[in-house]
Design an enzyme around this catalytic site. Structure first.
Site, PDB file in Angstrom:
ATOM      1  N   LYS A  97       7.264  -2.509  14.805  1.00  0.00           N
ATOM      2  CA  LYS A  97       6.459  -1.678  13.910  1.00  0.00           C
ATOM      3  C   LYS A  97       7.267  -0.512  13.340  1.00  0.00           C
ATOM      4  O   LYS A  97       6.960   0.007  12.280  1.00  0.00           O
ATOM      5  CB  LYS A  97       5.218  -1.166  14.634  1.00  0.00           C
ATOM      6  CG  LYS A  97       4.384  -2.326  15.164  1.00  0.00           C
ATOM      7  CD  LYS A  97       2.936  -2.165  14.967  1.00  0.00           C
ATOM      8  CE  LYS A  97       2.139  -3.418  15.255  1.00  0.00           C
ATOM      9  NZ  LYS A  97       2.612  -4.339  16.281  1.00  0.00           N
TER      10      LYS A  97
HETATM   11  C1  LIG Z   1       2.223  -5.685  16.339  1.00  0.00           C
HETATM   12  C2  LIG Z   1       3.034  -6.645  17.134  1.00  0.00           C
HETATM   13  C3  LIG Z   1       2.985  -8.048  16.901  1.00  0.00           C
HETATM   14  C4  LIG Z   1       2.040  -8.666  15.888  1.00  0.00           C
HETATM   15  O1  LIG Z   1       2.402  -8.386  14.554  1.00  0.00           O
HETATM   16  P1  LIG Z   1       1.344  -8.585  13.369  1.00  0.00           P
HETATM   17  O2  LIG Z   1       1.980  -8.013  12.177  1.00  0.00           O
HETATM   18  O3  LIG Z   1       0.117  -7.842  13.805  1.00  0.00           O
HETATM   19  O4  LIG Z   1       1.099 -10.051  13.256  1.00  0.00           O
HETATM   20  C5  LIG Z   1       3.801  -8.876  17.651  1.00  0.00           C
HETATM   21  N1  LIG Z   1       4.612  -8.367  18.610  1.00  0.00           N
HETATM   22  C6  LIG Z   1       4.672  -7.048  18.868  1.00  0.00           C
HETATM   23  C7  LIG Z   1       5.562  -6.566  19.956  1.00  0.00           C
HETATM   24  C8  LIG Z   1       3.899  -6.138  18.142  1.00  0.00           C
HETATM   25  O5  LIG Z   1       3.962  -4.820  18.420  1.00  0.00           O
END
Ligand SMILES: *Cc1c(COP(=O)(O)O)cnc(C)c1O
Length: 468
Positions: A112
């Site tokens: 993120k």
């Molecule tokens: C947020 C997240 C995801 C999922 O990503 P999306 O964009 O919501 O599909 C997968 N793995 C981790 C570690 C995350 O923090």
């Protein structure tokens, strides 16, 4: 570049308005009116560029001239200077055709950061230009709060309050949030569950007098700018592995569908990608959708990959918009019916289009631990449970060895040390820059599960009135 709502009932906006609006006023999500296209020669010209330069070239058409080039470059440089790897998102080869792209070298060790580090800067830049300030209030179950706080720390136009359920987030997760010593960052431990925290945020948002008084905002996963920033690493990986002269596939551990939707955008821009592989855990509503064209809401069960424990994937609406031939009114009806009945079936006339583009695989917790253990024995790599699901899905969908597949690693193994230790017998350590996390001073407030108490705390602690 104009953006339109997936529900067709909100005015078209430019990039900066979309950035600040988040959700469209008709309840839809913003998408570009048309996809910018790169020619094969333009893609070839991306070879050998730094991540920052490539990011600038990929994102510039989406910004549509609303942020000056020099400012955009400056923010991109600042965002990715916070990453602890020269390549920002390095590619690692696992076998002859499988690659891992590590998206977790940012300040909070999760993918993120790639989007939020830039979006926090863009947000602050646009607010400052407009002479505006906002108060962001969010709720976290532990996993994503720190990425939002790191993105907003020390930004002049932003105060940010993060609610977490007291005693129900891991110590590392809590410390990643509470040791940020910035004057505009406020952590609140709530006597209650994560759902209580989310309900408090909703209640504050629905209190219009309060919301207007503090100019309340959210940095949520449906913001278009987050998707935009994620398109860059699909382009970077594809180019590094031979695009446009070689097809490249991707496998993505998915929850809200924001990450993998950015891969779809890269394809719309002209990158010739092989199937996009959706990895899911036991909460497999997405995997079932891509296998059957149907979705049915069931309860969410906790898993080893909590960031994928999701009921309805909010960003899926952006893909469905194309599946409904961009007819927002029809999609709006379908989504409303889905909320009411808990069931959704893709339109048959266009389903064939999507079927060929996506694959999906789900893996339960025991399978995830097995995948982590096997990968460690075979390659020496320690990966977190989310990334392991993506790797497993890539291997399960691989049909030939000529097309490289990039599995996206979305969290550092040290974010999930218990699961990694259980699977491999090795407890991963935090990287050097976080090694003293357990000695750092924590700052947080403790409050009851009471909206008035939280509102009073926000009003008396935010900086905005005092400084303006
Ligand atoms: C947020 C997240 C995801 C999922 O990503 P999306 O964009 O919501 O599909 C997968 N793995 C981790 C570690 C995350 O923090």
């Amino acid at each position: 570049m104009r953006y339109i709502s997936t529900r067709g009932g909100a005015p078209a906006l430019g990039f900066t308005d979309v950035l600040l609006a988040g959700l469209a006023r008709d309840g839809g999500l913003y998408v570009p009116e048309t996809w910018p296209r790169l020619t094969a020669d333009e893609i070839r010209a991306l070879r050998g560029l730094s991540y920052e330069e490539l990011a600038f070239r990929i994102m510039r058409p989406f910004v549509g001239g609303e942020v000056a080039d020099a400012d955009l470059k400056h923010m991109i440089d600042g965002a990715y200077a916070t990453f602890r790897h020269q390549a920002v998102v390095p590619l690692k080869q696992l076998d002859e055709s499988l690659w891992l792209m590590e998206l977790f070298h940012g300040p909070t060790l999760a993918f993120k950061d790639v989007a939020l580090q830039l979006v926090g800067r863009l947000y602050d830049h646009v607010l400052t230009k407009r002479g505006a300030r906002v108060t962001i209030i969010g709720a976290t179950s532990g996993d994503t709060g720190s990425a939002a706080l790191e993105a907003c720390r020390d930004r002049a136009g932003i105060d940010i309050f993060m609610l977490h359920p007291k005693g129900r987030v891991s110590e590392v997760q809590r410390r990643q949030m509470t040791t940020i010593g910035s004057a505009n960052v406020f952590n609140i431990a709530i006597e209650g569950s994560f759902d209580d925290c989310q309900d408090l945020v909703k209640a504050m948002f629905n209190d219009h007098a309060f919301r207007d008084r503090i100019n309340m905002s959210a940095v949520n996963s449906i913001n278009w700018a987050r998707v935009m920033a994620q398109v860059v690493y699909y382009a970077a990986a594809a180019v590094a592995l031979g695009a446009p002269d070689r097809r490249v596939g991707f496998s993505v551990p998915s929850g809200n569908f924001g990450n993998i939707f950015a891969g779809y955008v890269a394809r719309q821009m002209g990158f010739d990608l092989a199937a996009l592989i959706v990895g899911a855990n036991r909460n497999d509503i997405l995997a079932r959708f891509f296998t059957t064209g149907r979705m049915e809401i069931t309860g969410v069960e906790p898993s080893l990959s909590p960031s994928m424990d999701i009921q309805v994937s909010s960003n899926l609406e952006r893909l469905l918009f194309d599946l409904y031939d961009r007819d927002g009114a029809r999609l709006g009806e379908a989504v409303t019916a889905f909320r009411r009945t808990g069931r959704f079936a893709a339109p048959e006339a266009t389903w064939g289009r999507i079927e060929g583009l996506f694959r999906a695989v789900s893996l339960d917790d025991p399978g995830t631990l097995r995948a982590m253990g096997e990968l460690h024995r075979e390659t020496g790599e320690l990966v977190d449970p989310h990334s392991a699901i993506g790797i497993h899905a890539a291997m399960a969908c691989r049909t030939d060895r000529e097309t490289p597949i990039v599995a996206l690693a979305t969290a550092h193994p040290a974010k999930f040390p218990d699961a990694v230790e259980k699977a491999t017998g090795i407890r991963p350590g935090l990287p050097g820059f976080l090694a003293d996390l357990h000695e750092r001073v924590e700052r947080m407030a403790g409050l009851p599960n009471d909206v008035r108490a939280v509102q009073d705390y926000v009003l008396s602690h935010r900086r905005n009135d005092r400084n303006s």
